[in-house]
Design a protein around this motif. Structure first.
Motif, PDB file in Angstrom:
ATOM      1  N   ARG A  87      53.745 -27.218 -15.692  1.00 24.04           N
ATOM      2  CA  ARG A  87      54.773 -28.262 -15.697  1.00 24.04           C
ATOM      3  C   ARG A  87      54.150 -29.657 -15.727  1.00 24.04           C
ATOM      4  O   ARG A  87      54.663 -30.568 -16.388  1.00 24.04           O
ATOM      5  CB  ARG A  87      55.691 -28.110 -14.487  1.00 24.04           C
ATOM      6  CG  ARG A  87      56.688 -26.972 -14.589  1.00 24.04           C
ATOM      7  CD  ARG A  87      57.843 -27.160 -13.609  1.00 24.04           C
ATOM      8  NE  ARG A  87      57.371 -27.101 -12.236  1.00 24.04           N
ATOM      9  CZ  ARG A  87      57.387 -26.004 -11.492  1.00 24.04           C
ATOM     10  NH1 ARG A  87      57.831 -24.872 -12.009  1.00 24.04           N
ATOM     11  NH2 ARG A  87      56.969 -26.028 -10.245  1.00 24.04           N
ATOM     12  N   ALA A  88      53.039 -29.831 -15.006  1.00 27.81           N
ATOM     13  CA  ALA A  88      52.375 -31.139 -14.993  1.00 27.81           C
ATOM     14  C   ALA A  88      51.839 -31.492 -16.372  1.00 27.81           C
ATOM     15  O   ALA A  88      51.996 -32.625 -16.851  1.00 27.81           O
ATOM     16  CB  ALA A  88      51.241 -31.140 -13.966  1.00 27.81           C
ATOM     17  N   VAL A  89      51.203 -30.530 -17.031  1.00 31.49           N
ATOM     18  CA  VAL A  89      50.677 -30.770 -18.377  1.00 31.49           C
ATOM     19  C   VAL A  89      51.826 -31.026 -19.355  1.00 31.49           C
ATOM     20  O   VAL A  89      51.734 -31.909 -20.224  1.00 31.49           O
ATOM     21  CB  VAL A  89      49.811 -29.581 -18.839  1.00 31.49           C
ATOM     22  CG1 VAL A  89      49.428 -29.719 -20.311  1.00 31.49           C
ATOM     23  CG2 VAL A  89      48.545 -29.484 -17.984  1.00 31.49           C
ATOM     24  N   ASP A  90      52.918 -30.298 -19.222  1.00 36.69           N
ATOM     25  CA  ASP A  90      54.086 -30.520 -20.082  1.00 36.69           C
ATOM     26  C   ASP A  90      54.662 -31.918 -19.870  1.00 36.69           C
ATOM     27  O   ASP A  90      55.079 -32.581 -20.827  1.00 36.69           O
ATOM     28  CB  ASP A  90      55.164 -29.475 -19.793  1.00 36.69           C
ATOM     29  CG  ASP A  90      54.806 -28.102 -20.334  1.00 36.69           C
ATOM     30  OD1 ASP A  90      53.907 -28.016 -21.192  1.00 36.69           O
ATOM     31  OD2 ASP A  90      55.417 -27.106 -19.888  1.00 36.69           O
ATOM     32  N   PHE A  91      54.699 -32.355 -18.612  1.00 38.31           N
ATOM     33  CA  PHE A  91      55.221 -33.695 -18.306  1.00 38.31           C
ATOM     34  C   PHE A  91      54.382 -34.765 -18.990  1.00 38.31           C
ATOM     35  O   PHE A  91      54.916 -35.696 -19.612  1.00 38.31           O
ATOM     36  CB  PHE A  91      55.236 -33.909 -16.790  1.00 38.31           C
ATOM     37  CG  PHE A  91      55.784 -35.239 -16.355  1.00 38.31           C
ATOM     38  CD1 PHE A  91      57.124 -35.380 -16.051  1.00 38.31           C
ATOM     39  CD2 PHE A  91      54.959 -36.356 -16.262  1.00 38.31           C
ATOM     40  CE1 PHE A  91      57.640 -36.611 -15.649  1.00 38.31           C
ATOM     41  CE2 PHE A  91      55.457 -37.587 -15.873  1.00 38.31           C
ATOM     42  CZ  PHE A  91      56.803 -37.714 -15.559  1.00 38.31           C
ATOM     43  N   MET A  92      53.046 -34.633 -18.859  1.00 37.13           N
ATOM     44  CA  MET A  92      52.165 -35.612 -19.518  1.00 37.13           C
ATOM     45  C   MET A  92      52.345 -35.583 -21.025  1.00 37.13           C
ATOM     46  O   MET A  92      52.359 -36.637 -21.683  1.00 37.13           O
ATOM     47  CB  MET A  92      50.711 -35.334 -19.136  1.00 37.13           C
ATOM     48  CG  MET A  92      50.368 -35.685 -17.704  1.00 37.13           C
ATOM     49  SD  MET A  92      48.599 -35.497 -17.300  1.00 37.13           S
ATOM     50  CE  MET A  92      48.524 -33.725 -16.991  1.00 37.13           C
ATOM     51  N   ALA A  93      52.498 -34.377 -21.578  1.00 39.06           N
ATOM     52  CA  ALA A  93      52.672 -34.252 -23.028  1.00 39.06           C
ATOM     53  C   ALA A  93      53.943 -34.947 -23.501  1.00 39.06           C
ATOM     54  O   ALA A  93      53.955 -35.612 -24.548  1.00 39.06           O
ATOM     55  CB  ALA A  93      52.691 -32.778 -23.419  1.00 39.06           C
ATOM     56  N   GLU A  94      55.018 -34.809 -22.727  1.00 41.67           N
ATOM     57  CA  GLU A  94      56.273 -35.460 -23.111  1.00 41.67           C
ATOM     58  C   GLU A  94      56.153 -36.975 -23.080  1.00 41.67           C
ATOM     59  O   GLU A  94      56.693 -37.667 -23.948  1.00 41.67           O
ATOM     60  CB  GLU A  94      57.400 -35.004 -22.168  1.00 41.67           C
ATOM     61  CG  GLU A  94      57.871 -33.585 -22.406  1.00 41.67           C
ATOM     62  CD  GLU A  94      58.404 -33.385 -23.818  1.00 41.67           C
ATOM     63  OE1 GLU A  94      59.184 -34.239 -24.296  1.00 41.67           O
ATOM     64  OE2 GLU A  94      58.036 -32.373 -24.446  1.00 41.67           O
ATOM     65  N   GLU A  95      55.406 -37.504 -22.098  1.00 38.84           N
ATOM     66  CA  GLU A  95      55.257 -38.955 -22.045  1.00 38.84           C
ATOM     67  C   GLU A  95      54.334 -39.458 -23.149  1.00 38.84           C
ATOM     68  O   GLU A  95      54.512 -40.573 -23.658  1.00 38.84           O
ATOM     69  CB  GLU A  95      54.750 -39.392 -20.675  1.00 38.84           C
ATOM     70  CG  GLU A  95      54.845 -40.884 -20.447  1.00 38.84           C
ATOM     71  CD  GLU A  95      55.035 -41.264 -18.995  1.00 38.84           C
ATOM     72  OE1 GLU A  95      55.887 -42.132 -18.708  1.00 38.84           O
ATOM     73  OE2 GLU A  95      54.306 -40.709 -18.139  1.00 38.84           O
ATOM     74  N   VAL A  96      53.360 -38.653 -23.518  1.00 36.70           N
ATOM     75  CA  VAL A  96      52.498 -39.020 -24.650  1.00 36.70           C
ATOM     76  C   VAL A  96      53.338 -39.170 -25.914  1.00 36.70           C
ATOM     77  O   VAL A  96      53.106 -40.081 -26.728  1.00 36.70           O
ATOM     78  CB  VAL A  96      51.384 -37.963 -24.854  1.00 36.70           C
ATOM     79  CG1 VAL A  96      50.684 -38.193 -26.203  1.00 36.70           C
ATOM     80  CG2 VAL A  96      50.369 -38.022 -23.727  1.00 36.70           C
ATOM     81  N   LYS A  97      54.316 -38.303 -26.096  1.00 37.59           N
ATOM     82  CA  LYS A  97      55.171 -38.367 -27.287  1.00 37.59           C
ATOM     83  C   LYS A  97      55.906 -39.710 -27.391  1.00 37.59           C
ATOM     84  O   LYS A  97      56.199 -40.181 -28.489  1.00 37.59           O
ATOM     85  CB  LYS A  97      56.184 -37.229 -27.272  1.00 37.59           C
ATOM     86  CG  LYS A  97      55.573 -35.853 -27.438  1.00 37.59           C
ATOM     87  CD  LYS A  97      56.646 -34.776 -27.331  1.00 37.59           C
ATOM     88  CE  LYS A  97      56.043 -33.385 -27.400  1.00 37.59           C
ATOM     89  NZ  LYS A  97      57.070 -32.303 -27.249  1.00 37.59           N
ATOM     90  N   SER A  98      56.235 -40.300 -26.242  1.00 39.74           N
ATOM     91  CA  SER A  98      56.950 -41.582 -26.259  1.00 39.74           C
ATOM     92  C   SER A  98      56.011 -42.773 -26.404  1.00 39.74           C
ATOM     93  O   SER A  98      56.476 -43.912 -26.517  1.00 39.74           O
ATOM     94  CB  SER A  98      57.763 -41.738 -24.969  1.00 39.74           C
ATOM     95  OG  SER A  98      56.909 -41.850 -23.843  1.00 39.74           O
ATOM     96  N   ALA A  99      54.704 -42.532 -26.397  1.00 39.35           N
ATOM     97  CA  ALA A  99      53.722 -43.620 -26.515  1.00 39.35           C
ATOM     98  C   ALA A  99      53.423 -43.917 -27.977  1.00 39.35           C
ATOM     99  O   ALA A  99      53.672 -43.097 -28.870  1.00 39.35           O
ATOM    100  CB  ALA A  99      52.436 -43.238 -25.793  1.00 39.35           C
ATOM    101  N   ASN A 100      52.877 -45.095 -28.208  1.00 37.96           N
ATOM    102  CA  ASN A 100      52.425 -45.417 -29.564  1.00 37.96           C
ATOM    103  C   ASN A 100      50.909 -45.530 -29.655  1.00 37.96           C
ATOM    104  O   ASN A 100      50.363 -45.694 -30.737  1.00 37.96           O
ATOM    105  CB  ASN A 100      53.075 -46.714 -30.079  1.00 37.96           C
ATOM    106  CG  ASN A 100      52.784 -47.910 -29.189  1.00 37.96           C
ATOM    107  OD1 ASN A 100      51.796 -47.933 -28.451  1.00 37.96           O
ATOM    108  ND2 ASN A 100      53.660 -48.908 -29.245  1.00 37.96           N
TER     109      ASN A 100
END
Length: 272
Positions: A87-100
């Motif tokens: 879940r922690a890795v998934d959370f980081m991955a989702e926030e990476v998607k919103s980054a530029n």
């Protein structure tokens, strides 16, 4: 995402126990239905044999129950650790998607320029992943740190960035002074391992080929594609340690229940 599956090996032992009990019950039934040669009942030898067999069966059943309860406890606790890590890795991955952009320079000077409100303590905080997200005034930072109560040892991964509102959006994206380094996940391993990045990617901290403990990333030269790797351990979980010991060998029964890993690759999708 690569997930380490937990083996469940008590089935074969349970089948062997059932077969052994079946053989005993057949002997017991034959003994009970045997017609005695006289009115004296069973002989002393027969009673002693039956008593000994009963002791063995009760002992075997008791041991089997203890083993199954231990397996259930370890499996449940192991599942919690692996699930939390995923879940922690998934959370980081989702926030990476919103980054530029994913920063490849996480030096103290660059952090001062791009995340001036972040309190740096190089000896305590190991900055690993730094994201530039549109609409957020300073960089969002993920870092590892030694755990403290009530979090499980040895390390934790923390996130420094804006809070989330009830709708999932950032509630204070331009108020970095109010951001806290919230714990994302505990039980992060502190075993040193080499940072191994695939061709075309480098690790911002530490450099590829160096060693680090349970959390590192590999970023490509464009700052858009990142591979996130995290490793957890059961070293701080008392339920597992009570059964597996404090340092079980990898070749032993519980050795593969002590370390856990999760890796994913994600792309920063947001436009500059």
């Amino acid at each position: 995402m690569q997930v380490k599956h937990l083996p469940v090996n008590q089935v074969s032992r349970f089948i062997i126990l059932i077969l052994w009990l079946n053989k005993f019950m057949s002997f017991w039934f034959e003994l009970l239905t045997k017609k005695p040669n006289s009115n004296l009942g069973f002989t002393l030898i027969e009673l002693i044999a039956a008593s000994i067999m009963t002791v063995f069966v009760v002992g075997a059943v008791g041991y089997g129950l203890i083993v199954m309860l231990r397996e259930q406890t370890v499996t449940a606790a192991s599942g919690d650790i692996q699930s939390n890590l995923n879940r922690a890795v998934d959370f980081m991955a989702e926030e990476v998607k919103s980054a530029n952009n994913i920063m490849t320079d996480v030096s103290a000077s660059n952090l001062t320029t791009n995340a001036g409100s972040f309190t740096q303590s190089p000896a305590v905080k190991k900055v690993i992943l730094v994201l530039q997200v549109p609409g957020v005034s300073e960089r969002i930072i993920y870092y590892s740190q030694t755990s403290s109560s009530p979090w499980l040892s040895p390390n934790v991964i923390r996130r420094w960035g804006p809070d989330f509102g009830s709708d999932g959006s950032y509630s204070n994206p331009t108020s970095p002074g109010s951001w806290d380094g919230e714990v994302l996940v505990d039980s992060i391993d502190n075993t040193l391992r080499p940072v191994s990045c695939p061709t075309g990617k480098t690790s911002p901290n530490p450099a590829s080929g160096d060693t680090i403990n349970g959390f590192y990333v590999c970023v490509d030269s464009t700052g858009k594609l990142v591979e996130i790797s995290a490793f957890a351990t059961a070293a701080g979980d008392q339920k597992i340690q009570n059964i597996a010991g404090t340092n079980p060998d990898e070749n032993t029964r519980y050795g593969n229940r002590v370390t856990y890993s999760s890796t994913t690759q994600v792309y920063a999708r947001s436009a500059p």
